[in-house]
Design a protein around this motif. Structure first.
Motif, PDB file in Angstrom:
ATOM      1  N   VAL A 483     -41.992  15.463  23.264  1.00  0.00           N
ATOM      2  CA  VAL A 483     -42.616  14.200  23.656  1.00  0.00           C
ATOM      3  C   VAL A 483     -42.960  13.370  22.425  1.00  0.00           C
ATOM      4  N   CYS A 484     -42.459  12.141  22.393  1.00  0.00           N
ATOM      5  CA  CYS A 484     -42.761  11.242  21.284  1.00  0.00           C
ATOM      6  C   CYS A 484     -43.961  10.391  21.664  1.00  0.00           C
ATOM      7  N   LEU A 486     -46.599   7.253  22.147  1.00  0.00           N
ATOM      8  CA  LEU A 486     -46.555   5.812  22.369  1.00  0.00           C
ATOM      9  C   LEU A 486     -47.189   5.226  21.127  1.00  0.00           C
ATOM     10  N   GLU A 491     -43.257  -1.611  23.384  1.00  0.00           N
ATOM     11  CA  GLU A 491     -42.349  -0.555  23.817  1.00  0.00           C
ATOM     12  C   GLU A 491     -41.143  -0.408  22.903  1.00  0.00           C
ATOM     13  N   ASP A 494     -41.890   2.253  20.382  1.00  0.00           N
ATOM     14  CA  ASP A 494     -41.857   3.601  20.959  1.00  0.00           C
ATOM     15  C   ASP A 494     -40.411   4.042  21.068  1.00  0.00           C
ATOM     16  N   ALA A 498     -38.568   7.274  19.555  1.00  0.00           N
ATOM     17  CA  ALA A 498     -37.908   8.275  20.394  1.00  0.00           C
ATOM     18  C   ALA A 498     -36.423   8.382  20.027  1.00  0.00           C
ATOM     19  N   HIS A 518     -36.627   7.364  28.266  1.00  0.00           N
ATOM     20  CA  HIS A 518     -37.756   6.516  27.877  1.00  0.00           C
ATOM     21  C   HIS A 518     -37.944   5.411  28.904  1.00  0.00           C
ATOM     22  N   THR A 544     -40.498   9.740  26.010  1.00  0.00           N
ATOM     23  CA  THR A 544     -41.842   9.165  25.876  1.00  0.00           C
ATOM     24  C   THR A 544     -42.583   9.727  27.087  1.00  0.00           C
ATOM     25  N   THR A 545     -43.820   9.313  27.334  1.00  0.00           N
ATOM     26  CA  THR A 545     -44.627  10.060  28.311  1.00  0.00           C
ATOM     27  C   THR A 545     -44.192   9.952  29.762  1.00  0.00           C
TER      28      THR A 545
END
Length: 696
Positions: A483-484, A486, A491, A494, A498, A518, A544-545
């Motif tokens: 997980v990368c 934020l 965005e 991010d 990622a 992502h 990403t999350t």
């Protein structure tokens, strides 16, 4: 009573009606949310200063505040502008100095005439062995000594408002206070030894010592209870409204449930058993069910939800399960499909992606009752979706479903029971504040066979070791999430982070082994990347999350969270819960950038030491406060002025059962106590409740 009762008019008047409050001061007070006399009543002093009279400044351990009678001696003006202007004074034992800066001599001569006696009060400190009081807080003639209270309350101030102004305004607001009839249950009030409302406010604004400022004093506890009670009345009214819509009685036969249970490789936990019983009982009653199912990551909510859906099918009706996103709806579909097959139940999915003929066919089957259970996104709420006989709606609550939305949902299925599921463990006080209108079932045990997860902290400096560890794991056929963070609100950054990580891992581990998901991807690409990972075609998923909710890949046993220190506790706990779903031992690596802030360290160590989501949520609440935890803006959780949700959760629970009992005994609030409670709702500005009463 759909307009504000007249007795409260003085408390809702303009602030400028109060002593010492002009238009300018009123503007300053608005900065701290004080806009009418009522707000001042509920802005209690947070501290106080001991101003009891002493014989001499030597009677107190300096530095400290001293109130003392003095004989005024010589004035010594400052030599340069803005320097110190000194006045020598004597108390009963010693001489000391009053010091003023930027002072006007003529004014000080009038305030402190040499040879006369005055009462002075202020902070005294020693300078070169001589006591000095710089800018006294009070200078009074001897006969005015009583104007200074022995313990002077201190209020939260804002720029442009002095303590004197605030004290005067509060006093003036207290004078406008009406006597109100009692809304608290008499037994509750006498057991707790609480004073009347107006007496409590007067006492709260006139503390006699530090002990009177504690939240646990009867005076303050009563006022906190009033806030909780008004809030819980609002929730209880919403609950009554949801339930009053006649529920449908759905009697379980147990036929389908027992089929599923006999096919399961394990027995449900006791907590699951209790939740299934609660729900089955609610669905069989004539009142409408309005229940919250709260469970930690991996506590087995899906099984409980499916058992509830089966009750609606056993009773000859249909059930629907709603998820916030398409990915999650498909996830539910995969989770429920084997269960549905073992029960011989028809299960279908409806999302925004269904178009044309296919969609029409599904809608027709639904309207005929050929589809027993529907899984879907918000698309199930569209105008043309009709059920033959909807008995139960389950909402997978990732999208904060407030009281208002629950009332909305109630309108769609005439009388359908409602079950809201949440995977975020919520501390008890918040559950009461946010879901006080619902009955709550908690899943607090892990199903058998769930593996514990080893959590380790690793600094970003050891990136190479982590990658080497992954290479070995992939060679053994394991799968991992990476997980990368934020990075910030943008965005595109991010995305860059990622993509960068994705390229690096791909270079080290080889083509086709690493996938990427992502927020910017078109949904179809996102689903394809997820599907490849679920199928085991890719071994590592860089994300990403977007993956924190509901994704279930039993073979994934490693979770790497980069820059873990910038994530919230609840979010980290959710992410970690994506692994440990199979039979193999799992690891979660929290990678942080040194040096860690105190908060960052506390979050990461809490996570390392505990897997209990409820414990983690309590720490999160302690660290962040209630507002941040749920984003007060959209959560519908009130901001209390006196009450404290965290330390007074037990008081909130009492307020909840009292509010429910009052409405049970007096649904239209027409009894004397009911009428008093209506006045309380106006006093506490519970507009939503007032609307519910006036339409109810």
């Amino acid at each position: 009573m759909s307009s504000r009762p007249e007795s409260l008019f003085p408390l809702f008047a303009e602030l400028t009606k109060l002593d010492g409050v002009g238009p300018k001061t009123a503007q300053h007070l608005a900065q701290i949310d004080i806009e009418k006399p009522r707000d001042l009543l509920f802005s209690l002093p947070y501290s106080g200063v001991d101003r009891q009279k002493r014989a001499s400044v030597l009677d107190v351990e300096l530095p400290d505040v001293v109130t003392v009678e003095v004989l005024i001696g010589a004035h010594v003006p400052s030599r340069n502008r803005g320097g110190a202007y000194r006045v020598t004074v004597e108390d009963s034992r010693t001489a000391f100095q009053l010091v003023f800066f930027h002072a006007r001599g003529d004014y000080l001569q009038r305030l402190l005439p040499p040879g006369e006696r005055r009462i002075v009060s202020g902070k005294v400190e020693l300078f070169d062995g001589v006591p000095q009081m710089v800018h006294p807080d009070h200078v009074l003639e001897v006969h005015e000594a009583d104007e200074i209270p022995a313990f002077e309350p201190v209020y939260a101030l804002t720029s442009g408002v002095t303590l004197k102004t605030m004290t005067k305004a509060a006093k003036s607001a207290l004078e406008r206070m009406p006597g109100l009839d009692e809304w608290i249950d008499p037994t509750q009030k006498s057991q707790a030894k609480w004073p009347d409302w107006d007496a409590a406010l007067r006492a709260a604004h006139a503390p006699e010592g530090l002990k009177d400022l504690a939240a646990t004093t009867p005076v303050r506890e009563r006022l906190a209870y009033d806030e909780f009670f008004a809030h819980q009345m609002t929730l209880a009214l919403a609950r009554a409204k949801l339930q009053r819509a006649k529920g449908i009685i759905s009697e379980a036969t147990g036929k389908l449930q027992s089929k599923v249970l006999s096919e399961l490789p394990y027995r449900p936990t006791d907590a699951q058993g209790r939740a299934i019983e609660d729900i089955t009982r609610d669905m069989g009653a004539s009142l409408r069910m309005n229940r919250l199912l709260q469970g930690d990551v991996g506590a087995g909510k899906t099984l409980v939800a499916f058992m509830a859906l089966l009750v609606s099918v056993e009773a000859g009706g249909q059930g629907v399960m709603m998820a916030p996103t398409e990915i999650l709806a498909r996830q539910h579909l995969q989770g429920l499909r084997p269960l549905a097959e073992s029960a011989g139940v028809v299960l279908e999915i409806l999302t925004g992606r269904d178009k044309g003929k296919e969609r029409n066919a599904k809608l027709a089957a639904l309207a005929r009752g050929d589809i027993h259970i529907l899984v879907g996104t918000h698309a199930v709420f569209q105008q043309d979706v009709h059920f033959a006989d909807l008995r139960l709606a389950i909402i997978d609550e990732q999208h904060r479903f407030g009281v208002r939305q629950r009332l909305e949902l109630g309108k769609k299925g005439e009388g359908a029971d409602v079950l809201v599921m949440t995977a975020t463990p919520i501390p008890r006080s918040l559950a009461l504040a946010q879901y006080g209108d619902m009955d709550v079932s908690v899943l607090d045990e892990k199903p058998p066979g769930r593996q514990p997860i080893t959590t380790a902290l690793v600094s970003t400096g050891r990136m190479d070791e982590v990658v080497a560890h992954l290479r070995k794991a992939v060679a053994e056929g394991k799968q991992a999430y990476w997980v990368c963070p934020l990075v910030d609100e943008s965005e595109s950054l991010d995305l860059a982070a990622a993509e960068e990580r994705f390229k690096q891992l791909r270079a080290v581990l080889g083509e086709g082994i690493v996938g990427l998901v992502h927020g910017q991807m078109p949904p179809s690409e996102k689903d394809a990347a997820m599907a490849a990972f679920v199928a085991g075609e890719t071994s590592i998923l860089v994300a990403t999350t977007v993956i924190e909710v509901g994704v279930d890949v039993p073979n994934a046993t490693i979770m790497v969270i980069e820059r873990a220190e910038i994530f919230g506790l609840a979010q980290l706990h959710q992410l970690r819960g994506r692994v440990g779903r199979g039979t193999a031992a799992s690891t979660c690596l929290l990678m942080y950038q040194a040096p860690l802030s105190e908060g960052g360290q506390k979050r990461l160590t809490t996570l390392r030491e505990s897997e209990d989501g409820f414990r983690i949520a309590e720490v999160d609440l302690e660290m962040r406060g209630a507002g941040d935890l749920i984003g007060t803006a959209q959560s519908g959780v009130p901001r209390f002025r006196i009450a404290d949700m965290e330390s007074q959760a037990a008081l909130m629970a009492v307020a909840q059962s009292d509010a429910r009992k009052l409405l049970n005994d007096d649904p239209d609030l027409t009894s004397p106590r009911g009428q008093a409670a209506r006045v309380l709702l106006w006093l506490m500005e519970q507009d939503q409740a007032i609307r519910l009463i006036s339409v109810g």
